[in-house]
Design a protein around this motif. Structure first.
Motif, short mmCIF file in Angstrom:
data_model
loop_
_atom_site.label_atom_id
_atom_site.label_comp_id
_atom_site.label_asym_id
_atom_site.label_seq_id
_atom_site.Cartn_x
_atom_site.Cartn_y
_atom_site.Cartn_z
N LEU A 145 -9.64 2.92 -12.51
CA LEU A 145 -10.54 2.51 -11.44
C LEU A 145 -9.88 1.49 -10.51
N HIS A 146 -8.59 1.39 -10.61
CA HIS A 146 -7.84 0.46 -9.77
C HIS A 146 -6.61 1.20 -9.23
N ASN A 147 -5.96 0.62 -8.25
CA ASN A 147 -4.71 1.18 -7.74
C ASN A 147 -3.56 0.77 -8.64
N ILE A 148 -2.51 1.55 -8.62
CA ILE A 148 -1.37 1.29 -9.49
C ILE A 148 -0.80 -0.11 -9.23
N TYR A 149 -0.41 -0.79 -10.30
CA TYR A 149 0.17 -2.14 -10.32
C TYR A 149 -0.86 -3.25 -10.13
N GLU A 150 -2.15 -2.92 -9.99
CA GLU A 150 -3.16 -3.97 -9.93
C GLU A 150 -3.56 -4.43 -11.33
N LYS A 151 -3.15 -3.69 -12.33
CA LYS A 151 -3.16 -4.11 -13.73
C LYS A 151 -1.77 -3.78 -14.27
N HIS A 152 -1.37 -4.48 -15.30
CA HIS A 152 -0.08 -4.17 -15.91
C HIS A 152 -0.14 -2.75 -16.46
N PRO A 153 0.71 -1.84 -15.96
CA PRO A 153 0.65 -0.45 -16.42
C PRO A 153 1.16 -0.31 -17.85
N ILE A 154 0.87 0.84 -18.44
CA ILE A 154 1.41 1.18 -19.75
C ILE A 154 2.80 1.76 -19.53
N SER B 94 0.83 -13.28 -5.73
CA SER B 94 0.27 -11.94 -5.96
C SER B 94 1.09 -10.84 -5.31
N GLY B 95 1.94 -11.20 -4.34
CA GLY B 95 2.73 -10.20 -3.65
C GLY B 95 1.91 -9.23 -2.83
N GLY B 96 0.65 -9.59 -2.55
CA GLY B 96 -0.22 -8.71 -1.77
C GLY B 96 -1.04 -7.75 -2.60
N GLN C 297 2.23 1.73 -3.53
CA GLN C 297 1.20 2.23 -4.44
C GLN C 297 0.98 3.73 -4.23
N TYR C 298 0.94 4.14 -2.98
CA TYR C 298 0.71 5.56 -2.68
C TYR C 298 1.87 6.43 -3.18
N ILE C 299 3.10 6.01 -2.88
CA ILE C 299 4.27 6.80 -3.28
C ILE C 299 4.39 6.87 -4.79
N HIS C 300 4.25 5.74 -5.47
CA HIS C 300 4.45 5.70 -6.91
C HIS C 300 3.37 6.47 -7.66
N SER C 301 2.11 6.33 -7.26
CA SER C 301 1.04 7.06 -7.94
C SER C 301 1.18 8.56 -7.70
N SER C 302 1.57 8.95 -6.48
CA SER C 302 1.77 10.37 -6.17
C SER C 302 2.93 10.94 -6.99
N PHE C 303 4.00 10.15 -7.13
CA PHE C 303 5.16 10.58 -7.91
C PHE C 303 4.79 10.77 -9.38
N LEU C 304 4.03 9.83 -9.93
CA LEU C 304 3.62 9.94 -11.33
C LEU C 304 2.75 11.17 -11.55
N ARG D 26 0.83 -1.21 0.00
CA ARG D 26 0.00 0.00 0.00
C ARG D 26 0.86 1.26 0.00
N LEU D 27 1.98 1.23 0.72
CA LEU D 27 2.87 2.39 0.74
C LEU D 27 3.49 2.61 -0.64
#
Length: 264
Positions: A90-99, A230-232, A67-74, A64-65
């Protein structure tokens, strides 16, 4: 690419292949449309001078940390998806393969790629989108993925669950010890190193069996487990995309098998 020169082109599907293709076509096509069914995160190919997916593998943080840091950075370095006319994920970052693309936002921002809603139907060259907009195109390219298919082998040999084989590490069938599937894996950051180590693990397992080593039996016991790879992350994949894994969880188990079979 010459076939598309000076033509109005629509690409249906905004995965990595569709987005890469859109960025290439702007160099020759008259216009390029990109039809998206849902939003996704766009990550530059390089960060800090290194491939972005390798950084994601190297930095170990709670899910969760991270996801928060990476999405905020982007959002800080390139803005939110909606600012470019892209649908909000509609999902958090890395819950689908990103572009993974450094050019897409640039081309969209300069008007070279037009984002369109989901395609509903087409009649000849006339395309109707979900927002009831109709546009005519000279060419339509479907970049909508693929079906996992093994026409050369009976499905009963692959421990099939619906349309996806269920194999230990996506390689080993515990009931058929002479059958191995290589490369049937998708993951952010796994790369060719992960696929090389798949082959290395198969080789070490075969050597251990030939030598009638105890480690072969120990590894076969390990095969009977159903590990959580899944790595969580709460992955949003469906159908045959169930072979998607978290790179850290997968490599950790792969390395465990390699060490178990290292000396036989």
């Amino acid at each position: 690419m010459e076939f598309y020169r000076d033509k109005k082109v629509l690409i249906v599907g905004a995965g990595n292949s569709g987005c890469d293709l859109a960025c290439e076509l702007v160099r020759v096509a008259k216009t390029v449309g990109l039809s998206m069914r849902s939003g996704n995160y766009i990550i530059p190919k390089y960060l800090l001078g290194k491939p972005a997916d390798s950084l994601n593998f190297a930095i170990k943080l709670p899910v969760r940390l991270k996801q928060y840091i990476h999405s905020s950075f982007l959002n800080a370095i390139s803005g939110q998806m909606q600012q470019f006319g892209l649908p909000k994920p509609l999902h958090n970052i890395y819950e689908k393969h990103p572009i993974i693309n450094s050019e897409l936002k640039y081309q969209i921002g300069h008007g070279h790629i037009k984002i369109q809603d989901q395609l509903i139907k087409y009649d000849g060259n006339s395309v109707l989108f979900s927002n009831e907009v109709r546009v005519k195109y000279d060419a339509i390219i479907l970049a909508t993925g693929f079906n996992l298919c093994f026409p050369f082998i009976d499905k009963k040999h692959l421990n099939m669950n619906e349309d996806c084989p269920e194999l230990f590490l996506n390689i080993f069938n515990k009931d058929r010890k002479n059958l191995f599937v290589m490369g049937m894996i998708s993951s952010l950051g796994l790369g060719w190193d992960g696929r090389y180590k798949q082959a290395l693990l198969v080789g070490r397992y075969l050597r251990a069996r030939i030598n009638a080593s105890k480690s072969a039996k120990s590894f076969e016991d390990l095969m009977k487990q159903i590990p959580d790879l899944s790595g969580g992350y709460n992955y949003k994949f469906k159908g045959n995309s169930r072979y998607y894994v978290n790179n850290i969880s997968y490599m950790r188990l792969l390395e465990k098998g390699l060490k178990m079979l290292a000396y036989d």
